[in-house]
Design a protein around this motif. Sequence first.
Motif, PDB file in Angstrom:
ATOM      1  N   PHE A 303      18.307  -8.268  85.271  1.00 58.34           N
ATOM      2  CA  PHE A 303      17.740  -8.684  86.549  1.00 58.34           C
ATOM      3  C   PHE A 303      17.015 -10.024  86.403  1.00 58.34           C
ATOM      4  CE2 PHE A 303      17.980  -4.034  86.712  1.00 58.34           C
ATOM      5  CZ  PHE A 303      18.682  -3.861  87.895  1.00 58.34           C
ATOM      6  N   ALA A 304      16.932 -10.763  87.498  1.00 62.57           N
ATOM      7  CA  ALA A 304      16.270 -12.064  87.500  1.00 62.57           C
ATOM      8  C   ALA A 304      14.761 -11.943  87.700  1.00 62.57           C
ATOM      9  CB  ALA A 304      16.862 -12.946  88.602  1.00 62.57           C
ATOM     10  N   ASN A 305      14.302 -10.867  88.324  1.00 61.02           N
ATOM     11  CA  ASN A 305      12.886 -10.683  88.645  1.00 61.02           C
ATOM     12  C   ASN A 305      12.106 -10.374  87.375  1.00 61.02           C
ATOM     13  OD1 ASN A 305      10.348  -9.830  89.545  1.00 61.02           O
ATOM     14  ND2 ASN A 305      11.176  -8.875  91.381  1.00 61.02           N
ATOM     15  N   ILE A 306      11.296 -11.347  86.909  1.00 63.12           N
ATOM     16  CA  ILE A 306      10.604 -11.199  85.638  1.00 63.12           C
ATOM     17  C   ILE A 306       9.466 -10.192  85.701  1.00 63.12           C
ATOM     18  CG2 ILE A 306      11.154 -13.563  84.933  1.00 63.12           C
ATOM     19  CD1 ILE A 306       8.223 -14.259  85.623  1.00 63.12           C
ATOM     20  N   SER A 307       9.092  -9.727  86.879  1.00 59.64           N
ATOM     21  CA  SER A 307       7.995  -8.770  86.975  1.00 59.64           C
ATOM     22  C   SER A 307       8.449  -7.332  86.748  1.00 59.64           C
ATOM     23  CB  SER A 307       7.308  -8.877  88.341  1.00 59.64           C
ATOM     24  OG  SER A 307       8.136  -8.367  89.372  1.00 59.64           O
ATOM     25  N   LEU A 308       9.758  -7.110  86.717  1.00 57.68           N
ATOM     26  CA  LEU A 308      10.251  -5.775  86.415  1.00 57.68           C
ATOM     27  C   LEU A 308       9.950  -5.434  84.959  1.00 57.68           C
ATOM     28  CD1 LEU A 308      13.718  -5.919  88.219  1.00 57.68           C
ATOM     29  CD2 LEU A 308      11.685  -4.670  88.968  1.00 57.68           C
ATOM     30  N   ALA A 309       9.716  -4.167  84.686  1.00 56.00           N
ATOM     31  CA  ALA A 309       9.379  -3.728  83.337  1.00 56.00           C
ATOM     32  C   ALA A 309      10.478  -4.129  82.357  1.00 56.00           C
ATOM     33  CB  ALA A 309       9.177  -2.216  83.325  1.00 56.00           C
ATOM     34  N   PRO A 310      10.112  -4.512  81.125  1.00 52.53           N
ATOM     35  CA  PRO A 310      11.117  -4.954  80.146  1.00 52.53           C
ATOM     36  C   PRO A 310      12.237  -3.948  79.930  1.00 52.53           C
ATOM     37  CG  PRO A 310       8.904  -5.431  79.357  1.00 52.53           C
ATOM     38  CD  PRO A 310       8.738  -4.609  80.601  1.00 52.53           C
ATOM     39  N   GLU A 311      11.900  -2.645  79.922  1.00 52.91           N
ATOM     40  CA  GLU A 311      12.939  -1.653  79.695  1.00 52.91           C
ATOM     41  C   GLU A 311      13.913  -1.562  80.866  1.00 52.91           C
ATOM     42  OE1 GLU A 311       9.190   0.559  81.110  1.00 52.91           O
ATOM     43  OE2 GLU A 311       9.718  -1.122  79.806  1.00 52.91           O
ATOM     44  N   VAL A 312      13.519  -2.123  82.024  1.00 46.96           N
ATOM     45  CA  VAL A 312      14.403  -2.176  83.189  1.00 46.96           C
ATOM     46  C   VAL A 312      15.170  -3.488  83.217  1.00 46.96           C
ATOM     47  CG1 VAL A 312      14.492  -2.250  85.713  1.00 46.96           C
ATOM     48  CG2 VAL A 312      12.975  -0.630  84.567  1.00 46.96           C
ATOM     49  N   ARG A 313      14.454  -4.581  82.987  1.00 47.80           N
ATOM     50  CA  ARG A 313      15.079  -5.905  83.089  1.00 47.80           C
ATOM     51  C   ARG A 313      15.972  -6.213  81.891  1.00 47.80           C
ATOM     52  NH1 ARG A 313      13.606 -11.551  82.006  1.00 47.80           N
ATOM     53  NH2 ARG A 313      14.709 -12.830  83.541  1.00 47.80           N
ATOM     54  N   THR A 314      15.569  -5.821  80.707  1.00 45.61           N
ATOM     55  CA  THR A 314      16.353  -6.110  79.495  1.00 45.61           C
ATOM     56  C   THR A 314      16.537  -4.844  78.668  1.00 45.61           C
ATOM     57  OG1 THR A 314      14.330  -6.768  78.346  1.00 45.61           O
ATOM     58  CG2 THR A 314      15.613  -8.520  79.393  1.00 45.61           C
ATOM     59  N   PRO A 315      17.245  -3.849  79.179  1.00 50.02           N
ATOM     60  CA  PRO A 315      17.411  -2.597  78.438  1.00 50.02           C
ATOM     61  C   PRO A 315      18.411  -2.739  77.293  1.00 50.02           C
ATOM     62  CG  PRO A 315      18.735  -2.540  80.415  1.00 50.02           C
ATOM     63  CD  PRO A 315      17.959  -3.837  80.461  1.00 50.02           C
ATOM     64  N   ALA A 316      18.285  -1.854  76.315  1.00 46.75           N
ATOM     65  CA  ALA A 316      19.256  -1.797  75.211  1.00 46.75           C
ATOM     66  C   ALA A 316      20.301  -0.760  75.577  1.00 46.75           C
ATOM     67  CB  ALA A 316      18.557  -1.441  73.905  1.00 46.75           C
ATOM     68  N   LEU A 317      21.399  -1.214  76.159  1.00 47.77           N
ATOM     69  CA  LEU A 317      22.450  -0.319  76.622  1.00 47.77           C
ATOM     70  C   LEU A 317      23.573  -0.219  75.593  1.00 47.77           C
ATOM     71  CD1 LEU A 317      22.780  -1.575  80.304  1.00 47.77           C
ATOM     72  CD2 LEU A 317      21.582   0.470  79.521  1.00 47.77           C
ATOM     73  N   PRO A 318      24.188   0.975  75.464  1.00 49.30           N
ATOM     74  CA  PRO A 318      25.362   1.093  74.583  1.00 49.30           C
ATOM     75  C   PRO A 318      26.422   0.076  75.009  1.00 49.30           C
ATOM     76  CG  PRO A 318      24.632   3.256  75.329  1.00 49.30           C
ATOM     77  CD  PRO A 318      23.866   2.243  76.133  1.00 49.30           C
ATOM     78  N   ASN A 319      26.921  -0.691  74.060  1.00 44.85           N
ATOM     79  CA  ASN A 319      27.861  -1.758  74.401  1.00 44.85           C
ATOM     80  C   ASN A 319      29.260  -1.414  73.908  1.00 44.85           C
ATOM     81  OD1 ASN A 319      29.290  -4.270  74.645  1.00 44.85           O
ATOM     82  ND2 ASN A 319      27.303  -5.268  74.851  1.00 44.85           N
ATOM     83  N   LEU A 320      30.087  -0.956  74.826  1.00 39.99           N
ATOM     84  CA  LEU A 320      31.457  -0.577  74.486  1.00 39.99           C
ATOM     85  C   LEU A 320      32.309  -1.782  74.099  1.00 39.99           C
ATOM     86  CD1 LEU A 320      32.136   2.140  77.193  1.00 39.99           C
ATOM     87  CD2 LEU A 320      32.299   2.469  74.722  1.00 39.99           C
ATOM     88  N   LEU A 321      31.961  -2.946  74.622  1.00 45.10           N
ATOM     89  CA  LEU A 321      32.751  -4.147  74.328  1.00 45.10           C
ATOM     90  C   LEU A 321      32.589  -4.589  72.883  1.00 45.10           C
ATOM     91  CD1 LEU A 321      32.145  -6.190  77.606  1.00 45.10           C
ATOM     92  CD2 LEU A 321      34.151  -4.835  76.978  1.00 45.10           C
ATOM     93  N   HIS A 322      31.602  -4.003  72.164  1.00 48.20           N
ATOM     94  CA  HIS A 322      31.416  -4.276  70.744  1.00 48.20           C
ATOM     95  C   HIS A 322      31.629  -3.011  69.900  1.00 48.20           C
ATOM     96  CE1 HIS A 322      29.438  -7.826  72.465  1.00 48.20           C
ATOM     97  NE2 HIS A 322      29.603  -8.399  71.303  1.00 48.20           N
TER      98      HIS A 322
END
Length: 366
Positions: A303-322
């Motif tokens: 997300f672009a909104n920097i006020s969102l919680a880090p775990e929401v804005r930059t979560p560590a999601l399972p990456n199938l493409l890797h």
Amino acid sequence: MGLLRWLLGRRGNTEQRRQEQKSAREVRGTNAVTSADADSRKQKPAIPSTRGSRAVEPVFKIPPHRRELLFISDADPPISTALMSLVMTADGSLEQSTDDPSTIYVKLPVNHNRPGDIVPKMGYFPSYARMTPEQRWLYLSWLRDVTAPIDIGYVFVYYYGLERHLVHGDFEGAIEEILLLRKHHNQGSFNAYSSAALVHSCLMRKRADVLMRLYQEHGLDYFENSSLLLLHAQGLDLTPDMLLRLVLITQIEGVTKKYVKENIDLFRESLMAILHEDFGRDSYPFAGKYDMSKVKGISYAIFANISLAPEVRTPALPNLLHHKPFVDEVGSFFRRVHEETKRRKAAARKAARLSSGDPIPKLTDE
């Protein structure tokens, strides 16, 4: 004339104004909408400070559905106009906070712009609090009709609040407004951010139905790891359109993206033929096929909104493409489709030469 009357779009007599002032007082005492509490509620419109000639102030007739999507606070605005600012806690001390950039602080002044007035352009990382009084007037006026052309910075300020709704608030309402903005404000950065937010919020809300509608009815061309995660979680297989998007975002040995793009119709025909040959249907079996606990998570901005919680804005999601098992499997499938496309292309050229009587040249991938 206060923001409450502008937002409601009403003109009234003295008694009406008294009722509006009374309503405004009833919502006073609430806290500012910052990263700590904007997640849980919206505040009702209140009255800002204004300057300029009241005789020519227009009524900001913001549509009711849009007004409900705005975050408005009558608390004191942030002390600093920087992205990270200081807020007053209950005990009177100051602490650092990331303020929501879309929050309309009604105590900040709004200056009426007259025809011919030059309003400075918005800078990077725009927010309502960092706007000049003249910019706030322009922004509030634009909210009446967000399809009107305007500097993309103002679009982002409104969009930041819509992102918050995607996560915590009116999901359906935010989806419709973002689609409206995308239709009338075609800008690279905005398109990229909003595409990612639409898909990832569908993942967070487990709304595969909305995701499918975005692809089928609104031509969403974003297809990334989050799309795969949502489909996998919802027990859905990969459609031909999704497979075509997947082949263009995945590095596959033996498959040339340029060749796929140049022969996209033939590649689709080949893809459909192999789907029917292997699985007897128009989709690729994918649902529940992988153990997500074994897929490595990778953090990246959603997300672009920097006020969102880090775990929401930059979560560590399972990456199938890797994830090697997934990459190897779809890689093998797409290589077969690629070879079938080449075979069909060669056959078509040969048939064309035979019908014309010309000699048949040696064919290459090019």
